[in-house]
Every structure is written in structure tokens, then in C-alpha cells.
Design a protein around this motif. Structure first.
Motif, short mmCIF file in Angstrom:
data_model
loop_
_atom_site.label_atom_id
_atom_site.label_comp_id
_atom_site.label_asym_id
_atom_site.label_seq_id
_atom_site.Cartn_x
_atom_site.Cartn_y
_atom_site.Cartn_z
N TYR A 44 0.85 -1.18 0.00
CA TYR A 44 0.00 0.00 0.00
C TYR A 44 0.89 1.24 0.00
N TYR A 45 0.36 2.30 -0.65
CA TYR A 45 1.16 3.48 -0.94
C TYR A 45 0.37 4.74 -0.61
N TYR A 46 1.09 5.84 -0.42
CA TYR A 46 0.45 7.11 -0.10
C TYR A 46 -0.25 7.72 -1.32
N THR A 47 0.33 7.56 -2.51
CA THR A 47 -0.22 8.21 -3.69
C THR A 47 -0.62 7.19 -4.75
N LEU A 48 -1.56 7.60 -5.58
CA LEU A 48 -1.99 6.75 -6.69
C LEU A 48 -0.87 6.57 -7.70
N ASP A 49 -0.06 7.60 -7.90
CA ASP A 49 1.06 7.50 -8.85
C ASP A 49 2.05 6.42 -8.43
N ALA A 50 2.35 6.35 -7.16
CA ALA A 50 3.28 5.32 -6.67
C ALA A 50 2.68 3.94 -6.85
N CYS A 51 1.40 3.80 -6.56
CA CYS A 51 0.74 2.51 -6.73
C CYS A 51 0.76 2.06 -8.19
N ARG A 52 0.44 2.98 -9.09
CA ARG A 52 0.46 2.66 -10.52
C ARG A 52 1.87 2.36 -11.01
N TYR A 53 2.84 3.09 -10.52
CA TYR A 53 4.22 2.87 -10.92
C TYR A 53 4.66 1.43 -10.61
N PHE A 54 4.43 1.00 -9.37
CA PHE A 54 4.84 -0.35 -9.00
C PHE A 54 4.01 -1.41 -9.70
N GLY A 55 2.73 -1.16 -9.88
CA GLY A 55 1.88 -2.11 -10.61
C GLY A 55 2.32 -2.27 -12.05
N GLU A 56 2.56 -1.15 -12.73
CA GLU A 56 3.01 -1.22 -14.13
C GLU A 56 4.36 -1.90 -14.26
N SER A 57 5.28 -1.60 -13.36
CA SER A 57 6.61 -2.20 -13.47
C SER A 57 6.56 -3.70 -13.24
N LEU A 58 5.71 -4.18 -12.35
CA LEU A 58 5.59 -5.62 -12.13
C LEU A 58 4.92 -6.33 -13.30
N VAL A 59 3.94 -5.67 -13.93
CA VAL A 59 3.28 -6.27 -15.09
C VAL A 59 4.23 -6.27 -16.29
N GLN A 60 4.93 -5.16 -16.53
CA GLN A 60 5.85 -5.09 -17.66
C GLN A 60 7.03 -6.02 -17.49
N GLY A 61 7.44 -6.27 -16.26
CA GLY A 61 8.54 -7.20 -15.99
C GLY A 61 8.16 -8.65 -16.18
N GLY A 62 6.86 -8.92 -16.32
CA GLY A 62 6.41 -10.27 -16.55
C GLY A 62 6.15 -11.08 -15.29
N ALA A 63 6.28 -10.45 -14.13
CA ALA A 63 6.05 -11.17 -12.89
C ALA A 63 4.57 -11.42 -12.64
N TRP A 64 3.71 -10.52 -13.10
CA TRP A 64 2.27 -10.62 -12.88
C TRP A 64 1.53 -10.31 -14.17
N GLY A 65 0.26 -10.66 -14.21
CA GLY A 65 -0.55 -10.42 -15.40
C GLY A 65 -1.25 -9.08 -15.39
N SER A 66 -1.73 -8.65 -14.23
CA SER A 66 -2.44 -7.38 -14.13
C SER A 66 -2.38 -6.86 -12.70
N TYR A 67 -2.81 -5.62 -12.54
CA TYR A 67 -2.81 -5.01 -11.21
C TYR A 67 -4.05 -4.15 -11.04
N ASN A 68 -4.35 -3.80 -9.78
CA ASN A 68 -5.47 -2.94 -9.48
C ASN A 68 -5.11 -2.11 -8.26
N CYS A 69 -5.31 -0.80 -8.33
CA CYS A 69 -5.08 0.09 -7.20
C CYS A 69 -6.42 0.50 -6.61
N VAL A 70 -6.58 0.28 -5.31
CA VAL A 70 -7.84 0.56 -4.63
C VAL A 70 -7.55 1.43 -3.41
N TYR A 71 -8.33 2.51 -3.27
CA TYR A 71 -8.17 3.41 -2.12
C TYR A 71 -8.97 2.84 -0.96
N GLN A 72 -8.27 2.49 0.13
CA GLN A 72 -8.92 1.85 1.27
C GLN A 72 -8.42 2.43 2.58
#
Length: 87
Positions: A44-72
Motif C-alpha cells: 500500500y502506498y500514499y499516492t496513486l502515482d506510486a501505486c500505478r508505478y509499482f503495478g506497471e513495473s511488475l506487469v511489464q517485468g512479466g512477474a504478474w498479469g495485471s494489477y489494481n489500485c484501490v483506495y482503502q
């Protein structure tokens, strides 16, 4: 005579090992993909940009298929964060 028997026995064992190593492996049947994909809370992250950054990098690296950022709401900190779920 004992040396000949020992040589023949070692040759047989070596040949058996070579034949066993050369045997083709049988491929397993492909796994069936379930309709429900499991999600994993990655962080979990303070900003949406940080969440998207890590999600995109993990998907582009091939470690995962997709990601979702949820404010909770985070009950322990009494603060809201952007939760990164990977699938």
C-alpha cells in the motif's frame, strides 16, 4: 577374473545410467485456468502515482498479469492508502 567381472559390472551400471539419463521426459498436461483469478495484496502506498508505478513495473517485468489500485482505509494507522492488488 575378478577384475574382468568388476569391469563388466561397472560398464553395465554406467550404460544403465546413460540410458536412463537419455530417456525422454513426458510432458504434463497443461493446467486448466480457473475462471476466478487469485489476487495478492502486494503493498500500500500514499499516492496513486506510486501505486500505478509499482503495478506497471511488475506487469511489464512479466512477474504478474495485471494489477489494481484501490483506495482503502487502513485500520491500524487510522489513515487511507492506495492498496496494490496483483493478479
Amino acid at each position: 577374473m575378478r577384475g574382468v567381472r568388476r569391469f563388466v559390472a561397472l560398464a553395465c551400471v554406467g550404460g544403465a545410467l546413460l540410458i536412463g539419463a537419455a530417456a525422454p521426459a513426458h510432458a504434463a498436461a497443461p493446467a486448466q485456468r480457473s475462471a476466478v483469478t487469485a489476487t495478492y495484496l502486494f503493498g500500500y502506498y500514499y499516492t496513486l502515482d506510486a501505486c500505478r508505478y509499482f503495478g506497471e513495473s511488475l506487469v511489464q517485468g512479466g512477474a504478474w498479469g495485471s494489477y489494481n489500485c484501490v483506495y482503502q482505509w487502513h485500520p491500524y494507522d487510522q489513515q487511507s492508502y492506495w492498496y496494490l492488488y496483483m493478479s
